[in-house]
Motif scaffolding. Sequence first.
Motif, PDB file in Angstrom:
ATOM      1  N   ILE A 104       0.837  -1.036   0.106  1.00 32.45           N
ATOM      2  CA  ILE A 104      -0.008   0.162  -0.052  1.00 32.45           C
ATOM      3  C   ILE A 104       0.786   1.208   0.020  1.00 32.45           C
ATOM      4  O   ILE A 104       1.906   1.647   0.860  1.00 32.45           O
ATOM      5  CB  ILE A 104      -0.757   0.023   1.079  1.00 32.45           C
ATOM      6  N   LEU A 105       0.831   2.074  -1.209  1.00 30.79           N
ATOM      7  CA  LEU A 105       1.529   3.249  -1.048  1.00 30.79           C
ATOM      8  C   LEU A 105       1.172   4.507  -0.424  1.00 30.79           C
ATOM      9  O   LEU A 105       2.122   5.303   0.280  1.00 30.79           O
ATOM     10  CB  LEU A 105       1.360   3.957  -2.563  1.00 30.79           C
ATOM     11  N   GLY A 116       5.130  14.286  -2.472  1.00 27.60           N
ATOM     12  CA  GLY A 116       6.290  13.786  -3.346  1.00 27.60           C
ATOM     13  C   GLY A 116       6.669  12.489  -2.781  1.00 27.60           C
ATOM     14  O   GLY A 116       5.781  11.878  -2.016  1.00 27.60           O
ATOM     15  N   PRO A 117       7.541  11.858  -3.498  1.00 28.38           N
ATOM     16  CA  PRO A 117       7.761  10.392  -3.190  1.00 28.38           C
ATOM     17  C   PRO A 117       8.326  10.100  -1.846  1.00 28.38           C
ATOM     18  O   PRO A 117       7.826   9.057  -1.117  1.00 28.38           O
ATOM     19  CB  PRO A 117       9.198  10.393  -3.948  1.00 28.38           C
ATOM     20  N   GLU A 123      10.253   3.618  -0.365  1.00 30.14           N
ATOM     21  CA  GLU A 123      11.411   2.875  -0.029  1.00 30.14           C
ATOM     22  C   GLU A 123      11.115   1.491   0.351  1.00 30.14           C
ATOM     23  O   GLU A 123      12.129   0.623   0.002  1.00 30.14           O
ATOM     24  CB  GLU A 123      12.184   3.669   0.972  1.00 30.14           C
ATOM     25  N   ARG A 124      10.040   1.180   1.188  1.00 24.05           N
ATOM     26  CA  ARG A 124       9.772  -0.131   1.733  1.00 24.05           C
ATOM     27  C   ARG A 124       9.525  -0.831   0.591  1.00 24.05           C
ATOM     28  O   ARG A 124      10.030  -2.228   0.652  1.00 24.05           O
ATOM     29  CB  ARG A 124       8.783   0.033   2.744  1.00 24.05           C
ATOM     30  N   GLU A 155      10.322   3.588 -13.061  1.00 27.84           N
ATOM     31  CA  GLU A 155      11.801   3.917 -12.968  1.00 27.84           C
ATOM     32  C   GLU A 155      12.744   3.422 -11.539  1.00 27.84           C
ATOM     33  O   GLU A 155      13.727   3.120 -11.966  1.00 27.84           O
ATOM     34  CB  GLU A 155      12.097   5.307 -13.061  1.00 27.84           C
ATOM     35  N   ARG A 156      12.087   3.538 -10.588  1.00 29.89           N
ATOM     36  CA  ARG A 156      12.820   3.297  -9.428  1.00 29.89           C
ATOM     37  C   ARG A 156      12.940   1.896  -9.174  1.00 29.89           C
ATOM     38  O   ARG A 156      13.896   1.306  -8.656  1.00 29.89           O
ATOM     39  CB  ARG A 156      11.762   3.616  -8.081  1.00 29.89           C
ATOM     40  N   LEU A 157      12.127   0.830  -9.999  1.00 28.99           N
ATOM     41  CA  LEU A 157      12.317  -0.657 -10.021  1.00 28.99           C
ATOM     42  C   LEU A 157      13.045  -1.025 -11.163  1.00 28.99           C
ATOM     43  O   LEU A 157      13.349  -2.197 -11.178  1.00 28.99           O
ATOM     44  CB  LEU A 157      10.858  -1.144  -9.988  1.00 28.99           C
ATOM     45  N   SER A 158      13.432  -0.196 -12.098  1.00 27.10           N
ATOM     46  CA  SER A 158      13.992  -0.606 -13.272  1.00 27.10           C
ATOM     47  C   SER A 158      15.253  -1.484 -13.077  1.00 27.10           C
ATOM     48  O   SER A 158      15.697  -2.307 -13.968  1.00 27.10           O
ATOM     49  CB  SER A 158      14.261   0.419 -14.441  1.00 27.10           C
ATOM     50  N   SER A 159      16.005  -1.035 -12.122  1.00 22.34           N
ATOM     51  CA  SER A 159      17.475  -1.581 -11.942  1.00 22.34           C
ATOM     52  C   SER A 159      17.298  -3.118 -11.467  1.00 22.34           C
ATOM     53  O   SER A 159      18.200  -3.998 -11.231  1.00 22.34           O
ATOM     54  CB  SER A 159      18.218  -0.792 -10.965  1.00 22.34           C
TER      55      SER A 159
END
Lengths: 198, 198
Positions: A104-105, A116-117, A123-124, A155-159
């Motif tokens: 849950i965001l 914002g983020p 992060e979790r 984008e955050r998960l792309s790596s």
Amino acid sequence: MDAQLDTLIRRLARLPGLGPRSARRAVLHLLQNRETLMLPLADDLGQVARAVRNCADCGNLDTGDTCRLCRDPQRDRQVICVVEDVGDLWAMERAAAFRGLYHILGGTLSAIDGRGPAELNIERLVSRAADGVSEVILALPATVEGQTTAHYLHERLSSLPLEVTRLAHGVPVGGELDFLDDGTLAQALKARSRIGGD
Amino acid sequence: MDAQLDTLIRRLARLPGLGPRSARRAVLHLLQNRETLMLPLADDLGQVARAVRNCADCGNLDTGDTCRLCRDPQRDRQVICVVEDVGDLWAMERAAAFRGLYHILGGTLSAIDGRGPAELNIERLVSRAADGVSEVILALPATVEGQTTAHYLHERLSSLPLEVTRLAHGVPVGGELDFLDDGTLAQALKARSRIGGD
């Protein structure tokens, strides 16, 4: 009117879906069912308010530190479905089509509301996703803010070595084409599938 | 979903005006406002359920044995307004056009539902009306059952030296003639009054 009654009606009228008129009707109904409804409801409210907390893993509401979905050994730990809030998690569970875990965001990114983020539970999500997860499904609202958030999360998960997917857009089951907005209809046409296929 | 949460949602969904969907939304709203809304509401419900009773004179709901309207020395004790239930009393008080006392019948006569005079708070009305009352206003619903009840009460009160009146029928304030039923329109025409008169 009696002051205590008046306070009760005003408090009830603050619930979404109730106004002053329906709060008055609700109170009369409660008073006619004191033992079977009103006192049990008072106890429920107090107990839930004191006992329910957010799951340390996914953010779901539960009386335990870890929610019953995260504890359930039957659920697929390799897939995480990201939702905006607990109401959306409940909606997904009612559909009974998903057997993985949730995240849950706590909202969507919003320039207007200044979210914002850092305000979201991101992060979790990234650290959970890095722990053997093979797919993250972004079940976010099909609004500008929902889609902005989905883009940011992608984008955050792309790596990470996982797939990021989103829910399909299309014609709601039982929906009339005539009442659909153009955007949905265009998306449904683009994502058309062969009859008899999957 | 957590069992306690589920019970709370089911109980809330039994209130008139709420269904399962709005009960879920209400619970999420309550959980986001635990200290300011949820716990106070739990306390209110418990306190009102335990403290509120029916006024021994008129039947109104109040925390005292006699309600604040019956206790109020400013109210005209010679006029009693008979209403079906507490909701109708509250509606009359909101209109703020009546300064006498009330009497709550607790329903209307209904052959279908098997509600006869013994089921209603009629004997107490007759004894109150015999105690120096000059007018009894029957503010009963304009339904067949309401009018049957009014007719019965009129007969029961006919031996007393008082006037029995009923609310006027007519066009609701702000109402469009086009949307009115024929019966109301006919009544409004029959009871027409001279412009500039009272």
